[in-house]
Design a protein around this motif. Structure first.
Motif, PDB file in Angstrom:
ATOM      1  N   SER A   1       0.857  -1.188   0.000  1.00  0.00           N
ATOM      2  CA  SER A   1       0.000   0.000   0.000  1.00  0.00           C
ATOM      3  C   SER A   1       0.889   1.232   0.000  1.00  0.00           C
ATOM      4  O   SER A   1       1.561   1.535   0.983  1.00  0.00           O
ATOM      5  CB  SER A   1      -0.910  -0.001   1.238  1.00  0.00           C
ATOM      6  OG  SER A   1      -1.737   1.140   1.266  1.00  0.00           O
ATOM      7  N   LEU A   2       0.885   1.949  -1.103  1.00  0.00           N
ATOM      8  CA  LEU A   2       1.841   3.024  -1.324  1.00  0.00           C
ATOM      9  C   LEU A   2       1.621   4.211  -0.399  1.00  0.00           C
ATOM     10  O   LEU A   2       0.491   4.510  -0.007  1.00  0.00           O
ATOM     11  CB  LEU A   2       1.765   3.492  -2.778  1.00  0.00           C
ATOM     12  CG  LEU A   2       2.083   2.450  -3.848  1.00  0.00           C
ATOM     13  CD1 LEU A   2       1.866   3.036  -5.240  1.00  0.00           C
ATOM     14  CD2 LEU A   2       3.515   1.943  -3.704  1.00  0.00           C
TER      15      LEU A   2
ATOM     16  N   GLY B   1       8.709   3.487   3.525  1.00  0.00           N
ATOM     17  CA  GLY B   1       8.133   2.547   2.560  1.00  0.00           C
ATOM     18  C   GLY B   1       6.631   2.449   2.633  1.00  0.00           C
ATOM     19  O   GLY B   1       5.939   3.443   2.863  1.00  0.00           O
ATOM     20  N   ASP B   2       6.102   1.240   2.467  1.00  0.00           N
ATOM     21  CA  ASP B   2       4.653   1.069   2.369  1.00  0.00           C
ATOM     22  C   ASP B   2       3.982   1.151   3.739  1.00  0.00           C
ATOM     23  O   ASP B   2       4.630   1.310   4.780  1.00  0.00           O
ATOM     24  CB  ASP B   2       4.293  -0.236   1.645  1.00  0.00           C
ATOM     25  CG  ASP B   2       4.757  -1.484   2.380  1.00  0.00           C
ATOM     26  OD1 ASP B   2       5.075  -1.393   3.585  1.00  0.00           O
ATOM     27  OD2 ASP B   2       4.800  -2.565   1.759  1.00  0.00           O
ATOM     28  N   SER B   3       2.654   1.028   3.728  1.00  0.00           N
ATOM     29  CA  SER B   3       1.877   1.188   4.959  1.00  0.00           C
ATOM     30  C   SER B   3       2.160   0.079   5.960  1.00  0.00           C
ATOM     31  O   SER B   3       2.026   0.283   7.173  1.00  0.00           O
ATOM     32  CB  SER B   3       0.378   1.225   4.627  1.00  0.00           C
ATOM     33  OG  SER B   3       0.087   2.326   3.801  1.00  0.00           O
ATOM     34  N   TYR B   4       2.535  -1.096   5.467  1.00  0.00           N
ATOM     35  CA  TYR B   4       2.904  -2.187   6.374  1.00  0.00           C
ATOM     36  C   TYR B   4       4.154  -1.798   7.160  1.00  0.00           C
ATOM     37  O   TYR B   4       4.189  -1.915   8.391  1.00  0.00           O
ATOM     38  CB  TYR B   4       3.146  -3.475   5.591  1.00  0.00           C
ATOM     39  CG  TYR B   4       3.699  -4.608   6.442  1.00  0.00           C
ATOM     40  CD1 TYR B   4       2.837  -5.431   7.168  1.00  0.00           C
ATOM     41  CD2 TYR B   4       5.070  -4.834   6.536  1.00  0.00           C
ATOM     42  CE1 TYR B   4       3.342  -6.453   7.969  1.00  0.00           C
ATOM     43  CE2 TYR B   4       5.575  -5.852   7.327  1.00  0.00           C
ATOM     44  CZ  TYR B   4       4.710  -6.658   8.043  1.00  0.00           C
ATOM     45  OH  TYR B   4       5.212  -7.661   8.837  1.00  0.00           O
ATOM     46  N   ASN B   5       5.185  -1.330   6.459  1.00  0.00           N
ATOM     47  CA  ASN B   5       6.419  -0.930   7.141  1.00  0.00           C
ATOM     48  C   ASN B   5       6.143   0.175   8.149  1.00  0.00           C
ATOM     49  O   ASN B   5       6.681   0.162   9.264  1.00  0.00           O
ATOM     50  CB  ASN B   5       7.457  -0.446   6.126  1.00  0.00           C
ATOM     51  CG  ASN B   5       8.054  -1.579   5.317  1.00  0.00           C
ATOM     52  OD1 ASN B   5       8.042  -2.729   5.739  1.00  0.00           O
ATOM     53  ND2 ASN B   5       8.567  -1.266   4.147  1.00  0.00           N
ATOM     54  N   HIS B   6       5.316   1.131   7.753  1.00  0.00           N
ATOM     55  CA  HIS B   6       4.984   2.233   8.656  1.00  0.00           C
ATOM     56  C   HIS B   6       4.306   1.721   9.926  1.00  0.00           C
ATOM     57  O   HIS B   6       4.629   2.155  11.043  1.00  0.00           O
ATOM     58  CB  HIS B   6       4.072   3.236   7.953  1.00  0.00           C
ATOM     59  CG  HIS B   6       3.502   4.258   8.878  1.00  0.00           C
ATOM     60  ND1 HIS B   6       4.271   5.230   9.487  1.00  0.00           N
ATOM     61  CD2 HIS B   6       2.244   4.440   9.349  1.00  0.00           C
ATOM     62  CE1 HIS B   6       3.511   5.975  10.265  1.00  0.00           C
ATOM     63  NE2 HIS B   6       2.281   5.511  10.208  1.00  0.00           N
ATOM     64  N   SER B   7       3.365   0.803   9.776  1.00  0.00           N
ATOM     65  CA  SER B   7       2.648   0.271  10.939  1.00  0.00           C
ATOM     66  C   SER B   7       3.569  -0.505  11.854  1.00  0.00           C
ATOM     67  O   SER B   7       3.428  -0.459  13.088  1.00  0.00           O
ATOM     68  CB  SER B   7       1.483  -0.616  10.476  1.00  0.00           C
ATOM     69  OG  SER B   7       0.545   0.143   9.724  1.00  0.00           O
ATOM     70  N   MET B   8       4.522  -1.227  11.273  1.00  0.00           N
ATOM     71  CA  MET B   8       5.489  -1.961  12.079  1.00  0.00           C
ATOM     72  C   MET B   8       6.377  -1.004  12.876  1.00  0.00           C
ATOM     73  O   MET B   8       6.677  -1.234  14.049  1.00  0.00           O
ATOM     74  CB  MET B   8       6.352  -2.873  11.198  1.00  0.00           C
ATOM     75  CG  MET B   8       5.594  -4.003  10.515  1.00  0.00           C
ATOM     76  SD  MET B   8       4.788  -5.151  11.674  1.00  0.00           S
ATOM     77  CE  MET B   8       3.053  -4.654  11.488  1.00  0.00           C
ATOM     78  N   ILE B   9       6.787   0.096  12.244  1.00  0.00           N
ATOM     79  CA  ILE B   9       7.596   1.088  12.942  1.00  0.00           C
ATOM     80  C   ILE B   9       6.794   1.715  14.076  1.00  0.00           C
ATOM     81  O   ILE B   9       7.299   1.905  15.191  1.00  0.00           O
ATOM     82  CB  ILE B   9       8.080   2.176  11.963  1.00  0.00           C
ATOM     83  CG1 ILE B   9       9.102   1.588  10.991  1.00  0.00           C
ATOM     84  CG2 ILE B   9       8.700   3.350  12.718  1.00  0.00           C
ATOM     85  CD1 ILE B   9       9.502   2.530   9.872  1.00  0.00           C
ATOM     86  N   ALA B  10       5.533   2.025  13.808  1.00  0.00           N
ATOM     87  CA  ALA B  10       4.681   2.662  14.820  1.00  0.00           C
ATOM     88  C   ALA B  10       4.505   1.768  16.043  1.00  0.00           C
ATOM     89  O   ALA B  10       4.613   2.231  17.185  1.00  0.00           O
ATOM     90  CB  ALA B  10       3.324   3.011  14.218  1.00  0.00           C
TER      91      ALA B  10
ATOM     92  N   VAL C   1      -3.029  -0.929  14.303  1.00  0.00           N
ATOM     93  CA  VAL C   1      -4.176  -0.920  13.389  1.00  0.00           C
ATOM     94  C   VAL C   1      -4.563   0.462  12.882  1.00  0.00           C
ATOM     95  O   VAL C   1      -5.455   0.576  12.037  1.00  0.00           O
ATOM     96  CB  VAL C   1      -5.419  -1.559  14.059  1.00  0.00           C
ATOM     97  CG1 VAL C   1      -5.105  -2.952  14.553  1.00  0.00           C
ATOM     98  CG2 VAL C   1      -5.967  -0.698  15.193  1.00  0.00           C
ATOM     99  N   HIS C   2      -3.904   1.525  13.334  1.00  0.00           N
ATOM    100  CA  HIS C   2      -4.400   2.877  13.052  1.00  0.00           C
ATOM    101  C   HIS C   2      -4.500   3.209  11.568  1.00  0.00           C
ATOM    102  O   HIS C   2      -5.326   4.016  11.163  1.00  0.00           O
ATOM    103  CB  HIS C   2      -3.520   3.920  13.758  1.00  0.00           C
ATOM    104  CG  HIS C   2      -2.177   4.133  13.124  1.00  0.00           C
ATOM    105  ND1 HIS C   2      -1.127   3.263  13.290  1.00  0.00           N
ATOM    106  CD2 HIS C   2      -1.717   5.119  12.315  1.00  0.00           C
ATOM    107  CE1 HIS C   2      -0.085   3.703  12.621  1.00  0.00           C
ATOM    108  NE2 HIS C   2      -0.410   4.834  12.015  1.00  0.00           N
ATOM    109  N   ASP C   3      -3.659   2.579  10.738  1.00  0.00           N
ATOM    110  CA  ASP C   3      -3.644   2.916   9.307  1.00  0.00           C
ATOM    111  C   ASP C   3      -4.231   1.828   8.413  1.00  0.00           C
ATOM    112  O   ASP C   3      -3.981   1.829   7.200  1.00  0.00           O
ATOM    113  CB  ASP C   3      -2.204   3.206   8.856  1.00  0.00           C
ATOM    114  CG  ASP C   3      -1.855   4.684   8.912  1.00  0.00           C
ATOM    115  OD1 ASP C   3      -2.768   5.501   9.150  1.00  0.00           O
ATOM    116  OD2 ASP C   3      -0.681   5.032   8.725  1.00  0.00           O
ATOM    117  N   LEU C   4      -5.023   0.923   8.967  1.00  0.00           N
ATOM    118  CA  LEU C   4      -5.582  -0.154   8.140  1.00  0.00           C
ATOM    119  C   LEU C   4      -6.374   0.391   6.958  1.00  0.00           C
ATOM    120  O   LEU C   4      -6.434  -0.230   5.892  1.00  0.00           O
ATOM    121  CB  LEU C   4      -6.489  -1.060   8.987  1.00  0.00           C
ATOM    122  CG  LEU C   4      -5.810  -1.928  10.060  1.00  0.00           C
ATOM    123  CD1 LEU C   4      -6.835  -2.872  10.695  1.00  0.00           C
ATOM    124  CD2 LEU C   4      -4.637  -2.719   9.493  1.00  0.00           C
TER     125      LEU C   4
END
Length: 269
Positions: free
Chosen positions: A102-103, A112-121, A140-143
């Motif tokens: 997810s760009l 990077g993508d939304s997955y990487n961002h969520s992992m960092i968060a 889950v904030h950016d699902l």
């Protein structure tokens, strides 16, 4: 002796085919990797994948127990990364899986993508609190980005992702637990997680912040979610350190907490 070597080399390895007798071991492996910061040996990864078809036979309680323990570790992202490597992330955590690819605009999200961002968060949350609810919210904030992201005139946009993510949060949480507190909290935090960003960027009034806090189940948690969301990326609050952001939010929160419990508006109503 080989077991000692695996420990020294920080490797998790299934010792026999009996590993496949209980599909919950898929999640236990990922959780142990997260707790110990170990790698998982490739034959074990393959065995985890071979159990994919049986994962749906597990009860919510057993899955949530491993999930909760993984979120308590100092590096929760490892749990999800291992499940991703074993190609089983989409069974109980499909909404997180859908964030892969997810760009995001690279100028705001170099991670990077939304997955990487969520992992960092979610990893960032470890630095601020032991409160598991905040860690759930960070995860889950950016699902909603998986269903709202589009490219408009060459620019990546995710308009309204905080609202579009609500149903996805509900779907994920209900799949792994019956705890209404977790559901209500994560939905509320998801809906509001963009508010602090927009208010601080527009130098909004205290009244606007008060309204945001009134809507929040746990106002102080919303601040921590916002900080964890900001860390590791460039944003509309570029060049402001995380400490400055935190202190600004805390000052505003303290003013909110010190306001009169009964206002003129309350009396009129």
């Amino acid at each position: 002796m080989d077991g000692v070597k695996d420990i020294e080399n920080k490797i998790i390895r299934a010792t026999s085919k009996s590993f496949k007798e209980d599909p919950l071991r898929v999640y236990r492996v990922a959780r142990f990797a997260s707790e110990l910061k170990f790698e998982v040996e490739q034959k074990t990864i393959k065995m985890m994948y071979e159990l994919k078809g049986e994962l749906n036979t597990l009860s919510k309680e057993r899955v949530f127990c491993e999930f909760r323990k993984a979120l308590k570790t100092n590096k929760p992202s490892i749990f999800f990364d291992i499940l991703r490597e074993a190609n089983v992330l989409d069974v109980h955590f499909k909404e997180i899986y859908d964030l892969i690819g997810s760009l995001q605009p690279i100028e705001y999200h170099p991670e990077g993508d939304s997955y990487n961002h969520s992992m960092i968060a979610v990893d960032n949350s470890v630095n601020f609190t032991d409160n598991l609810l905040i860690r759930y919210a960070c995860l889950v904030h950016d699902l909603g980005k998986s269903v709202s992201t589009q490219i408009i005139n060459g620019i990546i946009r995710s308009f309204g992702h905080e609202y579009k993510g609500v149903e996805l949060v509900k779907s994920l949480i209900k799949r792994i637990t019956n705890e209404n507190k977790v559901l209500d909290y994560t939905v509320n935090m998801t809906e509001l997680h963009m508010k602090p960003h927009s208010l601080i960027a527009s130098s909004s009034s205290i009244k606007a912040y008060n309204k945001m806090f009134d809507l929040s189940i746990e106002p102080i948690d919303l601040i921590y979610l916002s900080i964890c969301d900001c860390l590791g990326k460039v944003s509309e609050i570029e060049y402001i350190s995380k400490e400055d952001i935190l202190f600004k939010f805390l000052d505003i929160y303290n003013e909110y907490m010190s306001r009169p419990y009964v206002t003129g508006k309350d009396l009129i109503e």
